[in-house]
Design a protein around this motif. Structure first.
Motif, PDB file in Angstrom:
ATOM      1  N   LEU A 272       0.822  -1.208   0.000  1.00 48.90           N
ATOM      2  CA  LEU A 272       0.000   0.000   0.000  1.00 48.90           C
ATOM      3  C   LEU A 272       0.856   1.258   0.000  1.00 48.90           C
ATOM      4  CD1 LEU A 272      -2.878   1.181   0.161  1.00 48.90           C
ATOM      5  CD2 LEU A 272      -2.667   1.111   2.656  1.00 48.90           C
ATOM      6  N   PHE A 273       2.048   1.160   0.603  1.00 51.76           N
ATOM      7  CA  PHE A 273       2.907   2.322   0.741  1.00 51.76           C
ATOM      8  C   PHE A 273       4.149   2.253  -0.127  1.00 51.76           C
ATOM      9  CE2 PHE A 273       1.030   1.105   4.881  1.00 51.76           C
ATOM     10  CZ  PHE A 273      -0.008   2.022   4.863  1.00 51.76           C
ATOM     11  N   GLY A 274       4.377   1.099  -0.759  1.00 51.98           N
ATOM     12  CA  GLY A 274       5.539   0.950  -1.620  1.00 51.98           C
ATOM     13  C   GLY A 274       6.848   1.051  -0.878  1.00 51.98           C
ATOM     14  N   ALA A 275       6.878   0.595   0.364  1.00 45.41           N
ATOM     15  CA  ALA A 275       8.094   0.697   1.171  1.00 45.41           C
ATOM     16  C   ALA A 275       8.129  -0.426   2.188  1.00 45.41           C
ATOM     17  CB  ALA A 275       8.159   2.041   1.881  1.00 45.41           C
ATOM     18  N   GLU A 276       9.333  -0.721   2.639  1.00 42.79           N
ATOM     19  CA  GLU A 276       9.502  -1.709   3.701  1.00 42.79           C
ATOM     20  C   GLU A 276       9.480  -0.990   5.034  1.00 42.79           C
ATOM     21  OE1 GLU A 276      12.754  -5.094   5.085  1.00 42.79           O
ATOM     22  OE2 GLU A 276      12.564  -4.563   2.967  1.00 42.79           O
ATOM     23  N   MET A 277       8.748  -1.540   5.987  1.00 49.30           N
ATOM     24  CA  MET A 277       8.616  -0.860   7.276  1.00 49.30           C
ATOM     25  C   MET A 277       8.273  -1.845   8.388  1.00 49.30           C
ATOM     26  SD  MET A 277       4.935   1.065   6.672  1.00 49.30           S
ATOM     27  CE  MET A 277       5.535   1.971   5.262  1.00 49.30           C
ATOM     28  N   ARG A 278       8.473  -1.389   9.598  1.00 46.60           N
ATOM     29  CA  ARG A 278       8.001  -2.129  10.762  1.00 46.60           C
ATOM     30  C   ARG A 278       6.675  -1.522  11.197  1.00 46.60           C
ATOM     31  NH1 ARG A 278       9.916  -2.104  15.390  1.00 46.60           N
ATOM     32  NH2 ARG A 278      11.074  -0.147  15.304  1.00 46.60           N
TER      33      ARG A 278
END
Length: 426
Positions: free
Chosen positions: A289-295
């Motif tokens: 949904l955000f196009g990024a890797e995250m915690r």
């Protein structure tokens, strides 16, 4: 995996407990061993800063599963047991007591630790951190004997703690180094509204206030700020974030995300080592949904990743993770969020309420390039559920009607869905 080679779950928290339940629910009949460093059976952490902090009677009401669950399901729950090292090549875990466990698959659900303030490290007299049930019990006891409290950190945990303390009659000061509350999670306009509400509830709010020096004294902590002002505090809570617990993963050579520090996992929660998975606050995952890797540090994310990891360990297909969802209760407001904030998102209000209203109710809808990316509901959780179907979709033609609180939200959502269905048919 054989019937006798266990699935090992390292961490007896939300993600670990939900993964164990999912394994059994998917029909796994083999051994499951869950090792956790705390003495308590898995419990939910969100109440620690709210109901548990206010009432000792809530301590026994926050278990993830009933007390009989683990024995009934044949899950070997080893509390007060720390896994000190993983031999990923041999698939062996080493425990603090010198014993070892061979595993067929291993789930790292190690969570995280409260981020420490160097000037006031854990264990400092008059200073508390809030991460565990034992932490909450110690802080609750101290609050019941104190007349005032200083909370350092204007994030969710700090705000919830301040709210609970104020409701218990303490004089509360909240100190935040940034110039607004929840800057990474809320748009500026809602952060400003929340700051006004915090003040209206009797909490002294000091924004843009960096700590220059702290001196621990017999009767409290003397704090001096960057602007030269000072503040004495009989009792301090430090709530400045979470650091993922990844020492075990790092020691085993697993890949960590270079920015957020979490254990890198794929869409099935597989780490860079065969047969090792990770779920919960300790891991970093790509979010489409955000196009990024995250915690994603949330109750829902822990549950979803646990479900997906359990299926992957058994080679079973799983439904994709649900939309990111988060909630917080503070200062008479239940705030729920779908999606996540982004600097390029633009927000529109659906309704409005004064910051000092007894029961404010409104929403903010955040769009980016016309698509709904973030929705925030204040005391409007039922309305938020109506929007799930639209997150990620273009709502530009319907945004004005979605924000008109004289119209039933369900009706406008159906209009947009019907229009989308019609265009597909054509």
């Amino acid at each position: 995996m054989t019937q006798h080679t266990p699935i090992l779950i390292v961490g007896a928290g939300q993600a670990g407990a939900m993964a164990a339940a999912a394994l059994r629910g998917l029909g796994h009949g083999g051994r499951i061993v869950m090792a956790g460093g705390e003495r308590h059976a898995p419990y939910e952490r969100p109440p620690l800063s709210k109901s548990v902090l206010a009432d000792a009677g809530q301590d026994g009401k926050i278990s993830v599963h009933p007390s009989s669950f683990y024995a009934d399901q044949g899950i070997e729950l080893r509390l007060g047991t720390c896994v000190t090292a993983l031999d990923a090549a041999r698939q062996v875990a080493h425990l603090a007591d010198g014993s070892t466990i061979g595993y067929g698959a291993c789930l790292l659900a190690t969570g995280g630790n409260a981020r420490a303030l160097p000037a006031l490290p854990p264990g400092t007299l008059h200073v508390h951190y809030l991460r565990s049930l034992d932490d909450a019990a110690r802080l609750r006891d101290a609050m019941q004997r104190a007349g005032e409290l200083v909370v350092i950190g204007g994030g969710f945990l700090g705000l919830e703690t301040a709210s609970t303390a104020a409701s218990m009659g303490l004089k509360v000061t909240l100190v935040e180094s940034a110039d607004r509350l929840l800057g990474r999670a809320l748009p500026p306009e809602l952060g400003a509204w929340l700051a006004d509400r915090v003040r209206a509830q009797g909490v002294t709010l000091r924004l843009g206030c960096g700590i220059a020096h702290c001196e621990v004294q017999g009767n409290g902590v003397q704090m001096r700020f960057d602007d030269g002002s000072a503040l004495p505090a009989a009792l301090v809570v430090v709530a400045i974030g979470l650091t993922p617990e990844v020492a075990l993963a790092a020691g085993a050579g697993l890949a960590l995300h270079p920015q957020n520090g979490g254990i890198q996992v794929d869409e099935q929660c597989r780490t860079s080592a065969p047969s090792i998975y990770a779920a919960g606050d300790c891991c970093s995952q790509y979010q489409p949904l955000f196009g990024a890797e995250m915690r994603l540090e949330s109750w829902q994310s822990a549950n979803e990743q646990a479900r997906i990891a359990a299926a992957a360990m058994l080679g079973v297909a799983a439904e994709p993770a649900a939309l990111p969802w988060f909630w917080t209760d503070q200062f008479g407001c239940n705030v729920q969020m779908l999606g996540a904030a982004h600097p390029e998102i633009r927000y529109a209000w659906r309704g409005f309420a004064a910051h000092d209203a007894a029961a404010p109710k409104f929403m903010l809808l955040g769009t980016r390039h016309g698509r709904l990316r973030h929705a925030i509901a204040v005391n409007a959780g039922g309305d938020l559920r109506q929007l799930r179907a639209l997150v990620g979709h273009d709502v530009s033609a319907h945004l004005a009607r979605l924000c008109d609180d004289t119209l039933p939200l369900r009706q406008v959502v159906r209009e947009r869905q019907a229009e989308a269905d019609s265009s597909i048919t054509l």
